[in-house]
Scaffold this motif. Structure first.
Motif, PDB file in Angstrom:
ATOM      1  N   LEU A 260       0.832  -1.208   0.000  1.00  0.00           N
ATOM      2  CA  LEU A 260       0.000   0.000   0.000  1.00  0.00           C
ATOM      3  C   LEU A 260       0.866   1.257   0.000  1.00  0.00           C
ATOM      4  CD1 LEU A 260      -2.998   1.152   0.429  1.00  0.00           C
ATOM      5  CD2 LEU A 260      -2.296   1.368   2.811  1.00  0.00           C
ATOM      6  N   MET A 261       1.861   1.310   0.859  1.00  0.00           N
ATOM      7  CA  MET A 261       2.709   2.502   0.951  1.00  0.00           C
ATOM      8  C   MET A 261       3.550   2.671  -0.310  1.00  0.00           C
ATOM      9  SD  MET A 261       1.434   3.393   3.715  1.00  0.00           S
ATOM     10  CE  MET A 261       2.293   4.944   3.935  1.00  0.00           C
ATOM     11  N   LYS A 262       3.957   1.549  -0.926  1.00  0.00           N
ATOM     12  CA  LYS A 262       4.720   1.635  -2.169  1.00  0.00           C
ATOM     13  C   LYS A 262       3.851   2.175  -3.297  1.00  0.00           C
ATOM     14  CE  LYS A 262       7.372  -1.222  -5.400  1.00  0.00           C
ATOM     15  NZ  LYS A 262       7.856  -2.592  -5.708  1.00  0.00           N
ATOM     16  N   THR A 263       2.620   1.681  -3.405  1.00  0.00           N
ATOM     17  CA  THR A 263       1.704   2.165  -4.443  1.00  0.00           C
ATOM     18  C   THR A 263       1.331   3.621  -4.201  1.00  0.00           C
ATOM     19  OG1 THR A 263       0.810  -0.081  -4.583  1.00  0.00           O
ATOM     20  CG2 THR A 263      -0.438   1.668  -5.651  1.00  0.00           C
ATOM     21  N   ARG A 264       1.171   3.970  -2.956  1.00  0.00           N
ATOM     22  CA  ARG A 264       0.857   5.363  -2.639  1.00  0.00           C
ATOM     23  C   ARG A 264       1.970   6.292  -3.109  1.00  0.00           C
ATOM     24  NH1 ARG A 264       2.616   8.822   2.167  1.00  0.00           N
ATOM     25  NH2 ARG A 264       1.205  10.582   2.055  1.00  0.00           N
ATOM     26  N   GLN A 265       3.229   5.924  -2.873  1.00  0.00           N
ATOM     27  CA  GLN A 265       4.341   6.750  -3.333  1.00  0.00           C
ATOM     28  C   GLN A 265       4.363   6.835  -4.852  1.00  0.00           C
ATOM     29  OE1 GLN A 265       6.376   8.598  -1.368  1.00  0.00           O
ATOM     30  NE2 GLN A 265       7.040   9.454  -3.337  1.00  0.00           N
ATOM     31  N   GLN A 266       4.014   5.756  -5.520  1.00  0.00           N
ATOM     32  CA  GLN A 266       3.952   5.766  -6.972  1.00  0.00           C
ATOM     33  C   GLN A 266       2.897   6.754  -7.468  1.00  0.00           C
ATOM     34  OE1 GLN A 266       2.912   1.949  -8.626  1.00  0.00           O
ATOM     35  NE2 GLN A 266       3.133   2.625 -10.741  1.00  0.00           N
ATOM     36  N   TYR A 272      -0.754  12.657  -7.948  1.00  0.00           N
ATOM     37  CA  TYR A 272      -2.002  12.489  -7.213  1.00  0.00           C
ATOM     38  C   TYR A 272      -1.821  12.905  -5.751  1.00  0.00           C
ATOM     39  CZ  TYR A 272      -3.980   9.819 -11.096  1.00  0.00           C
ATOM     40  OH  TYR A 272      -4.459   9.432 -12.318  1.00  0.00           O
ATOM     41  N   THR A 273      -2.878  13.462  -5.201  1.00  0.00           N
ATOM     42  CA  THR A 273      -2.942  13.736  -3.771  1.00  0.00           C
ATOM     43  C   THR A 273      -3.821  12.665  -3.139  1.00  0.00           C
ATOM     44  OG1 THR A 273      -2.713  16.119  -4.164  1.00  0.00           O
ATOM     45  CG2 THR A 273      -3.541  15.429  -2.015  1.00  0.00           C
ATOM     46  N   VAL A 274      -3.195  11.762  -2.389  1.00  0.00           N
ATOM     47  CA  VAL A 274      -3.887  10.588  -1.876  1.00  0.00           C
ATOM     48  C   VAL A 274      -3.851  10.619  -0.349  1.00  0.00           C
ATOM     49  CG1 VAL A 274      -4.067   8.084  -2.011  1.00  0.00           C
ATOM     50  CG2 VAL A 274      -3.024   9.345  -3.890  1.00  0.00           C
ATOM     51  N   ASP A 275      -5.002  10.353   0.255  1.00  0.00           N
ATOM     52  CA  ASP A 275      -5.095  10.209   1.705  1.00  0.00           C
ATOM     53  C   ASP A 275      -5.253   8.716   2.020  1.00  0.00           C
ATOM     54  OD1 ASP A 275      -5.479  10.357   4.398  1.00  0.00           O
ATOM     55  OD2 ASP A 275      -7.458  11.297   4.309  1.00  0.00           O
ATOM     56  N   PRO A 276      -4.174   8.056   2.446  1.00  0.00           N
ATOM     57  CA  PRO A 276      -4.242   6.601   2.649  1.00  0.00           C
ATOM     58  C   PRO A 276      -4.700   6.193   4.036  1.00  0.00           C
ATOM     59  CG  PRO A 276      -1.996   7.318   2.955  1.00  0.00           C
ATOM     60  CD  PRO A 276      -2.808   8.566   2.688  1.00  0.00           C
ATOM     61  N   ARG A 342     -12.107   8.209  -7.198  1.00  0.00           N
ATOM     62  CA  ARG A 342     -11.313   8.780  -6.106  1.00  0.00           C
ATOM     63  C   ARG A 342      -9.955   8.095  -6.050  1.00  0.00           C
ATOM     64  NH1 ARG A 342     -14.567   7.713  -0.957  1.00  0.00           N
ATOM     65  NH2 ARG A 342     -12.614   8.474  -0.061  1.00  0.00           N
ATOM     66  N   PRO A 343      -8.877   8.851  -5.888  1.00  0.00           N
ATOM     67  CA  PRO A 343      -7.548   8.235  -5.820  1.00  0.00           C
ATOM     68  C   PRO A 343      -7.424   7.221  -4.690  1.00  0.00           C
ATOM     69  CG  PRO A 343      -7.367  10.609  -6.118  1.00  0.00           C
ATOM     70  CD  PRO A 343      -8.809  10.325  -5.848  1.00  0.00           C
ATOM     71  N   GLU A 344      -8.124   7.451  -3.579  1.00  0.00           N
ATOM     72  CA  GLU A 344      -8.059   6.514  -2.458  1.00  0.00           C
ATOM     73  C   GLU A 344      -8.617   5.142  -2.837  1.00  0.00           C
ATOM     74  OE1 GLU A 344      -7.773  10.589  -1.090  1.00  0.00           O
ATOM     75  OE2 GLU A 344      -9.293   9.584  -2.304  1.00  0.00           O
ATOM     76  N   MET A 345      -9.659   5.123  -3.678  1.00  0.00           N
ATOM     77  CA  MET A 345     -10.231   3.848  -4.108  1.00  0.00           C
ATOM     78  C   MET A 345      -9.287   3.112  -5.059  1.00  0.00           C
ATOM     79  SD  MET A 345     -13.013   3.502  -2.479  1.00  0.00           S
ATOM     80  CE  MET A 345     -12.169   4.367  -1.143  1.00  0.00           C
ATOM     81  N   ILE A 346      -8.634   3.872  -5.948  1.00  0.00           N
ATOM     82  CA  ILE A 346      -7.665   3.256  -6.854  1.00  0.00           C
ATOM     83  C   ILE A 346      -6.513   2.651  -6.057  1.00  0.00           C
ATOM     84  CG2 ILE A 346      -6.069   3.706  -8.753  1.00  0.00           C
ATOM     85  CD1 ILE A 346      -7.921   5.967  -9.634  1.00  0.00           C
ATOM     86  N   LEU A 347      -6.043   3.390  -5.059  1.00  0.00           N
ATOM     87  CA  LEU A 347      -4.949   2.905  -4.217  1.00  0.00           C
ATOM     88  C   LEU A 347      -5.332   1.617  -3.502  1.00  0.00           C
ATOM     89  CD1 LEU A 347      -2.237   3.248  -2.698  1.00  0.00           C
ATOM     90  CD2 LEU A 347      -3.456   4.731  -1.084  1.00  0.00           C
ATOM     91  N   PHE A 348      -6.495   1.599  -2.874  1.00  0.00           N
ATOM     92  CA  PHE A 348      -6.908   0.426  -2.108  1.00  0.00           C
ATOM     93  C   PHE A 348      -7.165  -0.768  -3.023  1.00  0.00           C
ATOM     94  CE2 PHE A 348     -10.195  -2.100   0.116  1.00  0.00           C
ATOM     95  CZ  PHE A 348      -9.483  -2.410   1.270  1.00  0.00           C
ATOM     96  N   LEU A 349      -7.802  -0.509  -4.169  1.00  0.00           N
ATOM     97  CA  LEU A 349      -8.128  -1.608  -5.085  1.00  0.00           C
ATOM     98  C   LEU A 349      -6.876  -2.163  -5.753  1.00  0.00           C
ATOM     99  CD1 LEU A 349     -10.656  -3.087  -5.956  1.00  0.00           C
ATOM    100  CD2 LEU A 349     -10.831  -1.537  -7.909  1.00  0.00           C
ATOM    101  N   ALA A 350      -5.849  -1.331  -5.953  1.00  0.00           N
ATOM    102  CA  ALA A 350      -4.603  -1.815  -6.539  1.00  0.00           C
ATOM    103  C   ALA A 350      -3.928  -2.856  -5.659  1.00  0.00           C
ATOM    104  CB  ALA A 350      -3.655  -0.642  -6.790  1.00  0.00           C
ATOM    105  N   LEU A 366      -1.652   2.984 -14.174  1.00  0.00           N
ATOM    106  CA  LEU A 366      -0.565   3.636 -13.444  1.00  0.00           C
ATOM    107  C   LEU A 366       0.781   3.545 -14.154  1.00  0.00           C
ATOM    108  CD1 LEU A 366      -1.413   2.480  -9.799  1.00  0.00           C
ATOM    109  CD2 LEU A 366      -1.961   4.668 -10.878  1.00  0.00           C
ATOM    110  N   THR A 367       0.938   2.655 -15.124  1.00  0.00           N
ATOM    111  CA  THR A 367       2.248   2.458 -15.763  1.00  0.00           C
ATOM    112  C   THR A 367       2.170   2.534 -17.291  1.00  0.00           C
ATOM    113  OG1 THR A 367       1.895   0.047 -15.656  1.00  0.00           O
ATOM    114  CG2 THR A 367       3.104   1.066 -13.844  1.00  0.00           C
ATOM    115  N   LYS A 368       1.670   1.483 -17.938  1.00  0.00           N
ATOM    116  CA  LYS A 368       1.764   1.334 -19.385  1.00  0.00           C
ATOM    117  C   LYS A 368       1.080   2.458 -20.135  1.00  0.00           C
ATOM    118  CE  LYS A 368       0.495  -1.923 -23.066  1.00  0.00           C
ATOM    119  NZ  LYS A 368      -0.153  -3.234 -23.368  1.00  0.00           N
ATOM    120  N   TRP A 369      -0.138   2.791 -19.737  1.00  0.00           N
ATOM    121  CA  TRP A 369      -0.886   3.806 -20.476  1.00  0.00           C
ATOM    122  C   TRP A 369      -0.298   5.195 -20.288  1.00  0.00           C
ATOM    123  CZ3 TRP A 369      -6.309   1.635 -18.753  1.00  0.00           C
ATOM    124  CH2 TRP A 369      -6.538   0.432 -19.432  1.00  0.00           C
TER     125      TRP A 369
END
Length: 539
Positions: A260-266, A272-276, A342-350, A366-369
C-alpha cells in the motif's frame, strides 16, 4: 518575520495554503487573534511531511462553525471541553482549531481544569519543546515566531524534550506520543526526558490516561509514513496494549501495508494527492475481530476517518464491478472511469483486487498507459498551429490519446493525418508598405539599371553582332536611351529686372511684330472685294 512566512508558503501544499488563507480570512472577519501552532510549525521547520494544520485562537472557535460550513469546510468533530473544532477544509485538508487555554492538574489521573488564556500561556501547557511554537497570522505581526522554550534549537539538534519535570505525570498519553515521535523522526529523547520517561513507566502512570487521548493516538497511526515501524515501537514499550488489549503487530497485514505505501508513493510521483489513512487502518487491523475493530472506531474522535474506514471495502467492490463491465470495455473507457474515480479507491483496489482483469487494468492505468501519452506528436502539433492557445486544444489532445490507447492510430503518419483537419488557417500576409512618388521613381530607376546591366553582360558574352529580338530588344533600346540621356540642367535663378530705360529698347521687336501681323490682316480683307468685282465683269 518574513522568512518563516516564506518557508510556510513553500512547504505547504497548494490546498493546505488555501486552507490557511481561508481560516485567516474567517478569523480576521470575526476579529479573533489567530496562530498556526504545534506540529504544523515543527514539520514546516524540520522538513518532514505536514500531515495536518493546527490553529490556536484567543477566543471561542466553536462560534465560527457556521462560517466554516458556509465556506465549504466539513465539521469532522468538536470538543466542548477544550473548545476545539475538527475540520476537513476544501481540498481534503485536515485541520484543528482550538482555544488558547491553560490546563491545571489538581491530581494525577484526574482531568485538568481548563480556562481561556493568552497564546503565551497556551504554549506553556504543551508536551514537548518542538511542539511549543506558534506563528502569528495577524496583521501587524504576521510571520512572528513565538518560541519561548527554544524548540527550533531542539529541532536542529534532533532531540525530544519535555517542558517540565511533571509533564508525564500530568498527561500520561505523552508517554505514547514520545515513543511515536522517536519512531517517526528517529530522534532520541533528551537525557532528562528519558529519565522522567523511565520513572513514569515504572510508576505505571499510563493507567491514568484519558479515553479521549487513546482515540487521538489511534487516529494518529493512520497518518504515519511508516505505520508498521511505529506499531512495533509501541509494542516494545507495551503501549499498544493500552490502545487496545488485543492489538499486536501479529494482527497487522504487513505485506499488504508495505505494498500500500509503495503504491501510494507511486501515485504521489504521478501527481495524485492521496489520503491513505482509511486503507492504513484497514491493514493495521486486518486480523482483529469485528468487535475489536468496532471498539477502536468508537474511540476515534474524527468521524470522517471512521466513515472512510468503514466504507472503503464497499466502495472498492463497487469500483471493481464497474471495471469488469461495459463501462470499461476498452482501454479508453477504462482510463476515463479511473480518471474520475477517487484516488483513495484506486490505491486500495490496486492492493486488494482479487480479479486479475481488475488488477491488470489498474496496473496499466498507473504504468503502461502513461507511456502512451508520450506518443502524442506535440512538435508536429505546434507546426500545425495546434497549440494550447486554441479553445479546442484539450479536446483534440484527449481524442488523440484515446485513439492511441485503443490502437486506432498506429503510426505517426496516421496521427498527423487525423490532426491536419484541425489545423487553423495561416494568418493573412501583412499589407505592402505605401510608397510615395519619389520612392516609386527610385525603385523604377533601380530596376531599369539592373535590366541594362544584365543585357550588357549578355552582349559582352555573345558578341556585338548579335542583336536581341522581341521584348528584350525593346528593353535594351529603352535602357540605352536612358543611359545616353543627359540629365536636365538645373533652372537658372531669375535675374533681377533691368531699369526702365533699358526695358523700352527691348520692347520694340514685340511692337514691330504686332504691327506686321495687323497689316497682313488688313491686306487679306482688302483683296476679297476686289476679286468679287472681277468676276462680275466677266459675266
Amino acid at each position: 518575520m518574513a522568512d518563516y512566512i516564506y518557508t510556510m508558503e513553500i512547504r505547504l501544499t497548494p490546498d493546505q495554503m488555501k486552507g490557511v488563507n481561508l481560516v485567516q480570512d474567517i478569523a480576521r472577519t470575526a476579529e479573533i487573534t489567530l496562530y498556526l501552532t504545534g506540529g504544523a510549525i515543527r514539520d514546516i521547520i524540520s522538513g518532514f511531511t505536514i500531515r495536518d494544520l493546527d490553529f490556536t485562537v484567543q477566543g471561542n472557535p466553536l462560534k465560527l462553525q457556521k462560517e466554516f460550513e458556509r465556506a465549504g469546510a466539513q465539521i469532522a468533530g468538536r470538543d466542548e471541553d477544550t473548545r476545539a473544532l475538527l475540520l476537513v477544509l476544501p481540498g481534503n485538508v485536515r485541520a484543528e482549531i482550538s482555544m488558547a487555554r491553560t490546563e491545571t492538574y489538581e491530581k494525577v489521573g484526574k482531568p485538568p481544569v481548563i480556562a481561556p488564556s493568552s497564546i503565551q500561556e497556551d504554549l506553556r501547557r504543551r508536551d514537548f519543546t518542538v511542539n511549543a511554537m506558534a506563528l502569528s497570522l495577524n496583521e501587524g505581526s504576521r510571520g512572528l515566531l513565538l518560541d519561548p522554550f527554544n524548540g527550533v534549537a531542539d529541532i536542529e539538534a534532533k532531540l525530544i524534550r519535555i517542558l517540565h519535570n511533571y509533564s508525564f505525570a500530568e498527561d500520561p498519553s505523552r508517554l505514547i506520543r514520545a515513543t511515536r515521535f522517536a519512531a517517526r523522526f528517529h530522534w532520541p529523547l533528551e537525557e532528562r526526558t528519558q529519565q522522567r520517561y523511565n520513572a513514569a513507566k515504572e510508576n505505571n502512570y499510563i493507567e491514568h490516561i484519558a479515553r479521549g487521548a487513546i482515540g487521538h493516538e489511534i487516529a494518529q497511526l493512520a497518518h504515519e509514513d511508516d505505520p508498521l515501524n511505529v506499531i512495533r515501537a509501541l509494542e516494545r514499550e507495551d503501549w499498544l496494549k493500552v490502545l487496545h488489549p488485543h492489538w499486536s503487530s501479529a494482527k497487522v497485514d504487513a505485506n499488504g501495508l508495505a505494498l500500500l505505501m509503495k503504491t501510494r508513493q507511486q501515485m504521489v510521483d504521478l501527481g495524485y494527492t492521496v489520503d491513505p489513512s482509511a486503507a492504513v487502518m484497514h491493514f493495521l487491523t486486518a486480523r482483529l475481530s469485528d468487535k475489536d475493530i468496532s471498539d477502536l472506531r468508537r474511540q476515534i474522535p474524527r468521524k470522517d476517518l471512521v466513515e472512510a474506514w468503514r466504507d472503503i471495502e464497499d466502495h472498492a467492490k463497487d469500483l471493481a464491478k464497474r471495471l469488469t463491465g461495459k463501462e470499461a470495455a476498452t482501454p479508453s473507457r477504462t482510463w476515463n472511469l479511473l480518471s474520475s474515480a477517487r484516488p483513495e479507491m484506486i490505491l486500495f483496489l490496486a492492493v486488494t483486487a482479487r480479479q486479475q482483469a481488475v488488477a491488470q487494468k489498474i496496473k496499466n492505468f498507473l504504468t503502461k498507459w502513461r507511456q502512451t501519452q508520450q506518443r502524442i506528436p506535440l512538435p508536429e502539433m505546434t507546426e500545425l498551429l495546434i497549440t494550447p492557445q486554441l479553445p479546442i486544444y484539450p479536446k483534440i489532445a484527449h481524442d488523440v490519446f484515446m485513439l492511441l490507447l485503443d490502437g486506432k492510430l498506429r503510426s505517426r503518419t496516421e496521427t498527423l493525418k487525423f490532426l491536419k483537419p484541425f489545423a487553423p488557417p495561416p494568418p493573412p500576409p501583412p499589407p505592402p508598405p505605401r510608397r510615395g512618388r519619389a520612392a516609386k521613381a527610385a525603385a523604377a530607376g533601380a530596376q531599369t539599371a539592373a535590366t541594362a546591366a544584365t543585357v550588357a553582360k549578355g552582349k559582352k558574352g555573345k558578341g556585338k553582332s548579335e542583336v536581341p529580338a522581341g521584348p528584350v530588344a525593346m528593353v535594351q533600346s529603352s535602357a540605352a536611351s536612358a543611359v545616353k540621356t543627359k540629365p536636365a540642367a538645373a533652372k537658372p535663378e531669375p535675374k533681377p529686372k533691368p531699369p526702365v530705360h533699358a526695358a523700352k529698347s527691348k520692347l520694340k521687336p514685340a511692337h514691330t511684330h504686332k504691327t506686321a501681323s495687323k497689316s497682313r490682316l488688313q491686306a487679306r480683307t482688302a483683296k476679297k472685294p476686289a476679286q468679287k468685282k472681277v468676276k462680275s465683269r466677266k459675266r
